[in-house]
Design a protein around this motif. Sequence first.
Motif, PDB file in Angstrom:
ATOM      1  N   ALA A 135      -5.208  -4.945  -6.448  1.00 55.72           N
ATOM      2  CA  ALA A 135      -4.271  -5.541  -5.485  1.00 55.72           C
ATOM      3  C   ALA A 135      -4.649  -5.129  -4.068  1.00 55.72           C
ATOM      4  O   ALA A 135      -4.620  -5.939  -3.146  1.00 55.72           O
ATOM      5  CB  ALA A 135      -2.845  -5.094  -5.805  1.00 55.72           C
ATOM      6  N   ALA A 139       1.726  -4.809  -9.725  1.00 57.33           N
ATOM      7  CA  ALA A 139       0.547  -5.670  -9.708  1.00 57.33           C
ATOM      8  C   ALA A 139       0.336  -6.475 -10.974  1.00 57.33           C
ATOM      9  O   ALA A 139      -0.178  -7.563 -10.926  1.00 57.33           O
ATOM     10  CB  ALA A 139      -0.682  -4.813  -9.450  1.00 57.33           C
ATOM     11  N   SER A 188       1.473 -14.462  -5.524  1.00 57.09           N
ATOM     12  CA  SER A 188       0.743 -13.489  -4.706  1.00 57.09           C
ATOM     13  C   SER A 188       1.593 -13.116  -3.501  1.00 57.09           C
ATOM     14  O   SER A 188       2.570 -13.796  -3.203  1.00 57.09           O
ATOM     15  CB  SER A 188      -0.599 -14.072  -4.259  1.00 57.09           C
TER      16      SER A 188
END
Length: 829
Positions: free
Chosen positions: A189, A502, A552
Amino acid sequence: MEVVNTVANKSDDTVVCYAPTMITTNGVWQGDNPLDYSLPLFILQLTMVVVTTRMLVFVLKPLRQPRVVSEILGGVLLGPSVLGRNQEFANTIFPLRSVMVLETMANVGLLYFLFLVGVEMDLSVIRRTGKKALAIAIAGMVLPFLIGVCFSFILHSDKPEALTQGTFILFLGVALSVTAFPVLARILAELKLINSEIGRLALSSALINDMCAWILLALAIALAENDTTTLASLWVVLSSAAFVAICILIVRPAISWMIRRTPEGESFNEFYICLILTGVMISGFITDAIGTHSVFGAFVFGLIIPNGPLGVTLIEKLEDFVSGLLLPLFFAISGLKTDIAAIRGGRTWGILAVVIFLSCAGKIAGTVMITTFYQMPLNEGFILGLLMNTKGLIEMIVLNVGRDQKVLDDESFAFMVIVAVVMTGIISPIVATIYKPSRRFVPYKRRTLQRSKPDGELRVLVCVHTPRNVPTIVNILEASHPTKKSPICVYVLHLVELTGRASAMLIVHNTRKSGRPALNRTQAQSDHIIHAFENFEQHSSCVSIQPLTAISPYSSMHEDICSLAEDKRVALVIIPFHKQQTVDGGMEATNPAFRTVNQNLLANAPCSVGILVDRGLSGSTRLAANELSHNVAVLFFGGPDDREALAYGWRMCEHPGISLTVLRFVPGEDAAESTMQPTAAQNDPGMITVETDNSREKQLDDEYINDFRMKNANDESIIYTESVVNNGEETVAAIRTLDSSHDLFIVGRGQGMISPLTAGLTDWSECPELGAIGDILASSDFASTVSVLVIQQYLGVLPHESIGIPDSPAQPDDELMNRTPPRGPAVFD
């Protein structure tokens, strides 16, 4: 009460007497020392651990170090290796009598953290990833395991016989071959690789690797605890298998029943949450009683919790407290047990360096072999192998259990902790330095509507934040005149902000089969959006829909959109404006982060972009395409963006139900001579601007307009008018005179154009990303019933190429690539 003064955490055979009454102090005024009592001492220890690790996180952040490294180093710093060398510090802050309380709390934290890791793991991913990830995981385990076996003989030769060779091999092998899934997810990430192919592959492989590591760990513990009778080990393995079976067959259906009892969108009954949190401890107790480690039970219990709102609720309730406060305790305990001074002799340090190098190389070699077999580039194989070397929680558990079971002595333990820290610490900096994911620049020419073949497929990427964006976009697509000669392929991308940790990113671009109930609000929205577009596909011929979901952070969401646009070779990206209409006709911002996404997209897009100011497009309830009826207006000032806007209007007017008005603004005699410069960049330093040659642009505008008028001379549904204006005020007045019968305005963003017709308009524009005219049309005080589509033409195509044959061989693709605008710095956070 007797306190034995020995070096903290050193002696195994020291007897420590506990006074049960000495939990809380009577206060310093009564002459008590708070550090003689267990609660104040524990609070001080916890504070020191958290403060030390947080400071290290801050210090090591520029070196891109994951949090695990800081947490272990914090423990090492407080332990006998550094501060603990001072006898007084060790005996005051970490006396022997406090170790039990500290370890107990650390293990409670560990129990709940591994429960959360289990909750977050999506086992369906393993089924989806297929053979490649499985092969990489296995290859990445076998070689390091063999290296661990070889070195266990060298390290074991000078150890006392109490350490059994077989178990030592197993512990060392497991410790070297595991990959830490949660740590890897965080590293990916941070490096912004989580949504890349290599990131998804690494996470899937780490997930499989984690599963294997747990099985091996259970075996290792079973063997370590029973060095005499093999039958007892067998019982441990069998009862562990039975525990897993009970969890899957009995506990999971019970939890599913709880979820079904809770209506969608409602919060879960506190009793259910409490029951599950108690279940974590019960699972830990059972597996500890069986003979495997208690964390094994918690982890399995976490795995059986179905993905969805329950998992999200549990993570929200526990995440910060567990991973922020209790988990650093576990790593600190590992550090406190690590005495680097126990590693004696140059030979051992030499072996240490060789082990670190060879186990790293083993994982990389195993991974590269598989990636070569699957014909992946060598550098990607190398990076993947490097990422698979991430160590973290599981390895520390293996080492702690091994030390407690007397399989590892102080030297081996310190040795392996250093291996873990070094191997995890070197990954981020190396990957960040070596791996520059130069986005595969797919050479395709039709990056703009103007260059698209009139008789070829038009590909459009539509971005949607909420179902509210859908009706107008569907109507615009319907108006875009899909025909058998020129069908429209629409990629619908539902943009979802990444919240939580994540591993949630694993479900990027995943089309769910409809029919199953939605698991949470996001998925319900996705289903709603997909259903609306699929309904549109069924009722209109020559349109194909491909739904996708991108999850995201908003700061990097434009990267997902750009890479998808490039992969799918689309000519236009349509994305909603960050403001929406209120009941009284005004415009209010929905989410400021949407604006950041739009700005970043305009600066980095590989094709043309349209920002849609959505004020509704009448007729959203019709089904048959031929009943469509819209009045579209194109405002033409000149420049590449306006030609792109006209190209879209031109495509629309071929639809029998669309009437098109083209209003061209011509500078009057009083207008100052037009000056072509980059747009006033002081408003927006990150927005891409381009200089254009004045006379060349005017010539291209005239050619394009004349071509448009000649080809549509006899079409009654098209009205072409020219309006002579001298300055910005007259322009606004002329736009205001347009009757309100229009449903949609299409305008160019006008970057690179400074025209006297818009002079002064940019000085007080609220949203420079819409350009001067787009900003006026989108403002609250303007025609509140008309939607606006603001178009920016892709900049990689120079103006003189955009006219002529789209497939002209004289225009090689690599030339186009060289002219692409710079993409790097224009990111708004």
